[in-house]
Write a protein that holds these residues in place. Structure first.
Motif, PDB file in Angstrom:
ATOM      1  N   LEU A   1       0.831  -1.200   0.000  1.00 24.83           N
ATOM      2  CA  LEU A   1       0.000   0.000   0.000  1.00 24.83           C
ATOM      3  C   LEU A   1       0.869   1.254   0.000  1.00 24.83           C
ATOM      4  N   ALA A   2       1.962   1.216   0.764  1.00 21.22           N
ATOM      5  CA  ALA A   2       2.898   2.345   0.776  1.00 21.22           C
ATOM      6  C   ALA A   2       3.552   2.527  -0.594  1.00 21.22           C
ATOM      7  N   ALA A   3       3.871   1.404  -1.260  1.00 18.68           N
ATOM      8  CA  ALA A   3       4.466   1.484  -2.597  1.00 18.68           C
ATOM      9  C   ALA A   3       3.488   2.102  -3.588  1.00 18.68           C
ATOM     10  N   LEU A   4       2.211   1.734  -3.475  1.00 18.43           N
ATOM     11  CA  LEU A   4       1.190   2.325  -4.335  1.00 18.43           C
ATOM     12  C   LEU A   4       1.113   3.832  -4.137  1.00 18.43           C
ATOM     13  N   LEU A   5       1.142   4.259  -2.901  1.00 20.15           N
ATOM     14  CA  LEU A   5       1.065   5.683  -2.583  1.00 20.15           C
ATOM     15  C   LEU A   5       2.291   6.417  -3.118  1.00 20.15           C
ATOM     16  N   LEU A   6       3.456   5.797  -3.004  1.00 18.30           N
ATOM     17  CA  LEU A   6       4.680   6.399  -3.522  1.00 18.30           C
ATOM     18  C   LEU A   6       4.617   6.526  -5.042  1.00 18.30           C
ATOM     19  N   SER A   7       4.139   5.486  -5.714  1.00 18.14           N
ATOM     20  CA  SER A   7       4.031   5.537  -7.173  1.00 18.14           C
ATOM     21  C   SER A   7       3.076   6.632  -7.619  1.00 18.14           C
ATOM     22  N   LEU A   8       1.946   6.737  -6.943  1.00 18.32           N
ATOM     23  CA  LEU A   8       0.977   7.783  -7.274  1.00 18.32           C
ATOM     24  C   LEU A   8       1.571   9.164  -7.056  1.00 18.32           C
ATOM     25  N   SER A   9       2.256   9.340  -5.929  1.00 17.48           N
ATOM     26  CA  SER A   9       2.869  10.637  -5.624  1.00 17.48           C
ATOM     27  C   SER A   9       3.921  11.004  -6.671  1.00 17.48           C
ATOM     28  N   SER A  10       4.714  10.034  -7.081  1.00 27.32           N
ATOM     29  CA  SER A  10       5.743  10.291  -8.100  1.00 27.32           C
ATOM     30  C   SER A  10       5.114  10.683  -9.428  1.00 27.32           C
ATOM     31  N   MET A  11       4.032  10.018  -9.793  1.00 24.83           N
ATOM     32  CA  MET A  11       3.353  10.322 -11.050  1.00 24.83           C
ATOM     33  C   MET A  11       2.828  11.753 -11.063  1.00 24.83           C
ATOM     34  N   LEU A  12       2.256  12.172  -9.953  1.00 23.70           N
ATOM     35  CA  LEU A  12       1.704  13.521  -9.877  1.00 23.70           C
ATOM     36  C   LEU A  12       2.802  14.576  -9.790  1.00 23.70           C
ATOM     37  N   HIS A  13       3.907  14.236  -9.139  1.00 22.09           N
ATOM     38  CA  HIS A  13       4.983  15.208  -8.909  1.00 22.09           C
ATOM     39  C   HIS A  13       5.822  15.428 -10.169  1.00 22.09           C
ATOM     40  N   LEU A  14       6.168  14.357 -10.864  1.00 27.97           N
ATOM     41  CA  LEU A  14       7.073  14.480 -12.004  1.00 27.97           C
ATOM     42  C   LEU A  14       6.368  14.955 -13.266  1.00 27.97           C
ATOM     43  N   GLU A  15       5.056  14.689 -13.371  1.00 25.87           N
ATOM     44  CA  GLU A  15       4.265  15.139 -14.518  1.00 25.87           C
ATOM     45  C   GLU A  15       4.851  14.663 -15.848  1.00 25.87           C
ATOM     46  N   LEU A  16       5.184  13.370 -15.905  1.00 29.35           N
ATOM     47  CA  LEU A  16       5.715  12.752 -17.111  1.00 29.35           C
ATOM     48  C   LEU A  16       4.883  11.516 -17.457  1.00 29.35           C
ATOM     49  N   PRO A  17       4.924  11.080 -18.717  1.00 34.64           N
ATOM     50  CA  PRO A  17       4.395   9.738 -18.993  1.00 34.64           C
ATOM     51  C   PRO A  17       5.101   8.754 -18.065  1.00 34.64           C
ATOM     52  N   HIS A  18       4.354   7.891 -17.429  1.00 33.87           N
ATOM     53  CA  HIS A  18       4.895   7.130 -16.297  1.00 33.87           C
ATOM     54  C   HIS A  18       4.608   5.644 -16.471  1.00 33.87           C
ATOM     55  N   ILE A  19       5.644   4.826 -16.329  1.00 27.34           N
ATOM     56  CA  ILE A  19       5.497   3.372 -16.367  1.00 27.34           C
ATOM     57  C   ILE A  19       5.951   2.818 -15.018  1.00 27.34           C
ATOM     58  N   ASN A  20       5.048   2.171 -14.310  1.00 28.44           N
ATOM     59  CA  ASN A  20       5.378   1.535 -13.033  1.00 28.44           C
ATOM     60  C   ASN A  20       5.704   0.070 -13.284  1.00 28.44           C
ATOM     61  N   VAL A  21       6.848  -0.361 -12.802  1.00 28.80           N
ATOM     62  CA  VAL A  21       7.330  -1.716 -13.064  1.00 28.80           C
ATOM     63  C   VAL A  21       7.458  -2.478 -11.750  1.00 28.80           C
TER      64      VAL A  21
END
Length: 242
Positions: free
Chosen positions: A90-110
């Motif tokens: 759950l923490a990893a999900l939150l981190l991925s979401l935060s990174s997506m919103l912060h970096l504002e780039l096309p984002h691929i989570n692996v």
């Protein structure tokens, strides 16, 4: 770190701020590579502060995209062993979401090391549940087996709702020994940056704004392509004598 008496995290944040103050140095070294058509890979350290709180990396990315016109995509690696612990995932999900919103780039989570996921413990669900980020209330239900999980169950549920409300996060599994999974990740990155369509603008009858404007989103691209192709065929038929 030695001269300024900084720890690893503080040292990285200082370096990122120093880089932004001297961003011309980076521009001068990347510009010849961009001109020659190099494929540029930037390997970032894993400290989460760089992707969620500090604006240094965000400002550097903006410089690369706005001034050098580099089409970047963010690829975030999350270790698959986190799937075996509901709270950590759950923490990893939150981190991925935060990174997506912060970096504002096309984002691929692996989800990396997917072939070793079961070595860290039995999963509550199959792997698809974790990669597709399905009903997270089921994940929260598995967290009430200890005192910590029971105490913070309400908070965990609220965080799960935030992640689901955005609906942005999913993962692509990667096992470095599995050639197909590596190619799948590479294809997603190439599509997100537009690299997969490089050179098509001059050869294709399709307008450049279509070739380069729609590639950042995985869903809907095929439909847009089919629609445009149908429009082109219709124009051909209109020119043909009846």
């Amino acid at each position: 770190m030695t001269s300024l008496h900084l720890g690893p995290n503080g040292g990285l944040l200082y370096c990122m701020e120093f880089l932004n103050e001297n961003i011309d140095w980076l521009e001068e070294r990347l510009a010849p590579l961009v001109k020659e058509g190099y494929y540029i890979i930037i390997d970032c350290p894993g400290q989460v502060e760089l992707f969620t709180l500090n604006t240094g990396l965000q400002n550097a990315i903006k410089t690369l995209t706005d001034k050098l016109h580099i089409r970047l995509a963010a690829v975030e690696l999350v270790d698959a062993h986190l799937c075996s612990d509901a709270g950590k995932f759950l923490a990893a999900l939150l981190l991925s979401l935060s990174s997506m919103l912060h970096l504002e780039l096309p984002h691929i989570n692996v989800l990396s090391k997917a072939d070793l996921v079961e070595a860290y413990g039995e999963l509550h669900f199959n792997l698809d549940y974790y990669t597709e980020v399905q009903d997270l209330s089921q994940l929260v239900d598995t967290m009430g087996n200890d005192a910590f999980g029971r105490r913070y169950r309400k908070l965990s549920g609220a965080l799960a709702e935030v992640i689901e409300d955005y609906g942005l996060v999913n993962y692509t599994p990667l096992a470095i020994e599995d050639k197909d999974s590596v190619q799948r990740v590479l294809a997603l990155v190439d599509k997100a940056t537009g690299y997969v369509f490089a050179g098509l603008a001059d050869k294709s009858p399709y307008p450049p704004e279509f070739v380069y404007g729609a590639v950042a989103a995985d869903s809907g691209v095929a439909d847009m392509w089919d629609k445009h192709q149908a429009q082109q065929e219709l124009k051909v038929h209109e020119r043909e004598p009846s």
